[in-house]
Design a protein around this motif. Structure first.
Motif, mmCIF file in Angstrom:
data_model
loop_
_atom_site.group_PDB
_atom_site.id
_atom_site.type_symbol
_atom_site.label_atom_id
_atom_site.label_comp_id
_atom_site.label_asym_id
_atom_site.label_seq_id
_atom_site.Cartn_x
_atom_site.Cartn_y
_atom_site.Cartn_z
ATOM 1 N N ALA A 174 13.927 62.335 36.998
ATOM 2 C CA ALA A 174 12.689 62.923 36.493
ATOM 3 C C ALA A 174 11.713 63.174 37.640
ATOM 4 O O ALA A 174 11.018 64.198 37.661
ATOM 5 N N MET A 175 11.685 62.270 38.613
ATOM 6 C CA MET A 175 10.779 62.446 39.742
ATOM 7 C C MET A 175 11.159 63.684 40.552
ATOM 8 O O MET A 175 10.289 64.463 40.959
ATOM 9 N N LYS A 176 12.442 63.902 40.777
ATOM 10 C CA LYS A 176 12.870 65.084 41.521
ATOM 11 C C LYS A 176 12.512 66.355 40.755
ATOM 12 O O LYS A 176 12.036 67.331 41.348
ATOM 13 N N LEU A 177 12.707 66.353 39.445
ATOM 14 C CA LEU A 177 12.354 67.516 38.630
ATOM 15 C C LEU A 177 10.864 67.822 38.747
ATOM 16 O O LEU A 177 10.467 68.982 38.909
ATOM 17 N N ASP A 200 12.617 62.008 49.260
ATOM 18 C CA ASP A 200 12.264 62.942 50.335
ATOM 19 C C ASP A 200 11.163 63.903 49.886
ATOM 20 O O ASP A 200 10.207 64.155 50.628
ATOM 21 N N LEU A 201 11.306 64.446 48.685
ATOM 22 C CA LEU A 201 10.300 65.381 48.166
ATOM 23 C C LEU A 201 8.954 64.691 47.976
ATOM 24 O O LEU A 201 7.902 65.244 48.300
ATOM 25 N N SER A 202 8.992 63.472 47.459
ATOM 26 C CA SER A 202 7.762 62.710 47.266
ATOM 27 C C SER A 202 7.077 62.452 48.603
ATOM 28 O O SER A 202 5.860 62.641 48.739
ATOM 29 N N GLU A 203 7.858 62.051 49.606
ATOM 30 C CA GLU A 203 7.305 61.805 50.938
ATOM 31 C C GLU A 203 6.684 63.070 51.526
ATOM 32 O O GLU A 203 5.651 63.007 52.196
ATOM 33 N N MET A 204 7.310 64.210 51.284
ATOM 34 C CA MET A 204 6.747 65.475 51.770
ATOM 35 C C MET A 204 5.360 65.699 51.175
ATOM 36 O O MET A 204 4.419 66.057 51.890
ATOM 37 N N THR A 205 5.235 65.500 49.865
ATOM 38 C CA THR A 205 3.939 65.751 49.218
ATOM 39 C C THR A 205 2.856 64.828 49.752
ATOM 40 O O THR A 205 1.683 65.199 49.763
ATOM 41 N N GLY A 241 16.349 72.014 47.018
ATOM 42 C CA GLY A 241 17.118 71.404 45.939
ATOM 43 C C GLY A 241 18.069 70.302 46.356
ATOM 44 O O GLY A 241 18.414 69.439 45.550
ATOM 45 N N LYS A 242 18.478 70.283 47.610
ATOM 46 C CA LYS A 242 19.410 69.249 48.083
ATOM 47 C C LYS A 242 18.690 67.966 48.505
ATOM 48 O O LYS A 242 19.324 66.938 48.712
ATOM 49 N N LEU A 243 17.367 68.041 48.651
ATOM 50 C CA LEU A 243 16.604 66.862 49.051
ATOM 51 C C LEU A 243 16.526 65.859 47.906
ATOM 52 O O LEU A 243 16.568 66.231 46.731
ATOM 53 N N SER A 244 16.373 64.603 48.248
ATOM 54 C CA SER A 244 16.246 63.559 47.227
ATOM 55 C C SER A 244 14.827 63.537 46.664
ATOM 56 O O SER A 244 13.894 64.090 47.258
ATOM 57 N N ALA A 245 14.676 62.864 45.547
ATOM 58 C CA ALA A 245 13.346 62.695 44.950
ATOM 59 C C ALA A 245 12.419 61.995 45.941
ATOM 60 O O ALA A 245 11.250 62.371 46.084
#
Length: 152
Positions: free
Chosen positions: A20-23, A103-108, A97-101
């Motif tokens: 859900a976090m990745k979505l 990784d995406l969270s850390e980016m934000t 899309g290949k990044l983990s939830a």
């Protein structure tokens, strides 16, 4: 204009199971890039500066209590996305899309829209916040990314 549940359903239909976090983060990045590329919002659901990054409460309400989501779990209609909306989401999925939830969270957490909202809320790293992200700040941040990419 698509709704966030339509975009989420499209992402799940295209990518399959994810957290859900990745979505949430993929919806956020699709929103930001679409705003910069098309000059219009992808959907009308706002994002808030939660501890793990931007979260759209409207989408959260559809997956609350679930960790893993699959195609069909979000009651949206992927077919309602117009060509521009679909293209924006596809480019984001192809690139992020290949990044983990995580990784995406850390980016934000390094990006101005989330950082500024957390500062406005005056909260620490793990504290709760319902401070909305500002659409003007989202546009400015993603427009600068798009402009920088175009100059390379």
């Amino acid at each position: 204009m698509a709704r966030i549940k339509d975009v989420a359903a499209y992402i799940l239909a295209k990518c399959g199971p994810m957290t859900a976090m990745k979505l949430q983060k993929l919806c956020y990045y699709a929103y930001g890039y679409h705003l910069a590329w098309e000059g219009r919002p992808l959907f009308r659901a706002p994002f808030e500066a939660w501890a793990n990054g931007p979260v759209a409460p409207a989408l959260y309400g559809l997956h609350r209590g679930r960790f893993q989501l699959d195609a069909g779990d979000i009651p949206g209609d992927p077919g309602v996305l117009d060509d521009g909306e679909r293209e924006s989401v596809d480019v984001v999925l192809d690139n992020l899309g290949k990044l983990s939830a995580h990784d995406l969270s850390e980016m934000t957490h390094r990006e101005a829209p989330w950082v500024n909202a957390r500062k406005r809320a005056n909260v620490g790293p793990l504290e709760r916040s319902s401070e909305p992200l500002d659409d003007d700040e989202i546009y400015e941040f993603f427009d600068a990314l798009v402009s920088a990419d175009g100059q390379q």
